[in-house]
Design an enzyme around this catalytic site. Structure first.
Site, mmCIF file in Angstrom:
data_model
loop_
_atom_site.group_PDB
_atom_site.id
_atom_site.type_symbol
_atom_site.label_atom_id
_atom_site.label_comp_id
_atom_site.label_asym_id
_atom_site.label_seq_id
_atom_site.Cartn_x
_atom_site.Cartn_y
_atom_site.Cartn_z
ATOM 1 N N ASP A 17 1.018 -1.076 0.025
ATOM 2 C CA ASP A 17 -0.077 0.133 0.052
ATOM 3 C C ASP A 17 0.443 1.206 0.017
ATOM 4 O OD1 ASP A 17 -2.503 1.594 0.013
ATOM 5 O OD2 ASP A 17 -2.273 1.778 2.259
ATOM 6 N N ASP A 40 2.928 1.669 7.740
ATOM 7 C CA ASP A 40 2.085 1.007 7.817
ATOM 8 C C ASP A 40 2.236 0.215 7.283
ATOM 9 O OD1 ASP A 40 -0.820 -0.126 8.044
ATOM 10 O OD2 ASP A 40 -1.382 2.143 7.042
#
Length: 352
Positions: free
Chosen positions: A210, A228
């Site tokens: 991502d 993340d």
């Protein structure tokens, strides 16, 4: 959108509950909690009373129940630890009470990492882009050292097919639009699969998954670092490159060239993977619609995405999917590299 199942799983995450969970995990917070931007999980910045892990500023993540298994989360944590050991700048989770990086407390699961400050990278600066490219090459070098066993794989049209099936099965699309959307989606899924089938010897590796600009932080002294890894997957390395691209074709061309210049200072890049940029973009578009529909029972989603689920939204999606069909249309050959004189179509919405 009555098809959505109400999700009250974060209803007990009061400040008192979170402080108790942190205390049980072996971290004594001083009471200062600030919620950070995250829709999938509940993420907050906190301050500890002592620097037992070398820092008093930390970030706690409470995972959305039912999304990932413990094994999948721990595999993500293990990847972060490998990257940190290889001096790839990431925030690796701390070991908590009980001897694991994943802590269970009254039905909730949490992990805690050191806080890493920074701002968004200046993507207009070619040297910043080259630095990001070098960093991605180092991340992928670690990723190739061993495979994921539990995480998802983005190496076929399967994620798009799963998302399409959920939307249709749950009647998430207005009836008067559903047939048109489904026709466009099914044709896109066939084109996505054809693109992957055209590269039967495609090399797959562990990825960030991502890697949009919001998941890269920049500091003047240390440069870029990743945050993340919640969507870490197995896939082609271009998955971690295309999400940096803006929607404008000329801007995307210059940006990708600079990133690849940096990447190839560290590792080789298979130029054939450029064929997968538009299929991966299209797959994310379908996946994103299903993600919003699945989460609609969470009160945070209608507030943040009031436009979702309206007839205008779905009409727009039909138009964009049809545009992507043209963008994915096979050319005679994949471009060796996106030079200024090349005619490469980067239309579509990147959801970056």
């Amino acid at each position: 959108m009555s098809h959505a199942t109400p999700d009250l799983s974060f209803g007990d995450l009061t400040p008192e509950f979170m402080l108790d969970a942190l205390d049980a995990a072996g971290l004594r917070a001083d009471g200062r909690l600030m919620q950070l931007n995250s829709f999938e999980n509940r993420v907050l910045m906190l301050h500890l009373e002592d620097a037992q892990f070398g820092s008093t500023a930390a970030v706690a993540k409470f995972y959305r129940p039912g999304r990932w298994t413990d094994a999948q989360i721990l595999e993500e944590h293990g990847f972060a630890a490998e990257l940190a050991a290889a001096e790839v700048p990431v925030a690796a989770p701390w070991m908590l009470a009980g001897g694991s990086t994943l802590f269970h407390y009254q039905g909730q699961r949490l992990a805690v990492t050191p806080r890493q400050g920074g701002r968004g990278p200046e993507l207009e600066d070619p040297e910043v882009l080259r630095w990001i490219g070098r960093l991605l090459a180092r991340l992928h070098a670690v990723g190739r050292q061993q495979p994921f066993a539990e995480r998802l794989t983005w190496a076929s049209a399967a994620p798009a097919q799963t998302a399409r099936d959920w939307l249709i099965d749950h009647e998430a699309i207005p009836p008067e639009i559903a047939a048109g959307w489904d026709d466009a989606a099914q044709r896109c899924i066939a084109a996505i699969q054809a693109a992957f089938d055209s590269l039967p010897d495609l090399q797959l590796t562990r990825l960030h998954g991502d890697c949009h600009p919001g998941n890269i932080l920049w500091t003047p002294d240390r440069g870029p670092h990743f945050v993340d890894l919640d969507d870490a997957v197995t896939g082609p390395v271009v998955q971690d490159l295309w999400m940096l691209l803006p929607g404008d074709p000329d801007a995307a061309r210059h940006l990708l060239n600079a990133v690849l210049d940096g990447y190839e200072q560290i590792a080789e890049f298979d130029d054939r993977e450029l064929r997968l940029i538009e299929p991966l973009r299209t797959m994310r578009m379908i996946h994103h619609s299903a993600w919003l529909a699945r989460r609609w029972g969470d009160p945070a989603f209608p507030l943040a995405f009031p436009w979702f689920g309206t007839p205008n939204y779905w009409h727009d999606q039909v138009a964009k999917l049809r545009e992507q069909l043209e963008a994915m249309r096979p050319r005679d050959a994949a471009p060796a590299r996106m030079r200024d004189e090349d005619e490469v179509d980067f239309d579509g919405d990147g959801f970056a």
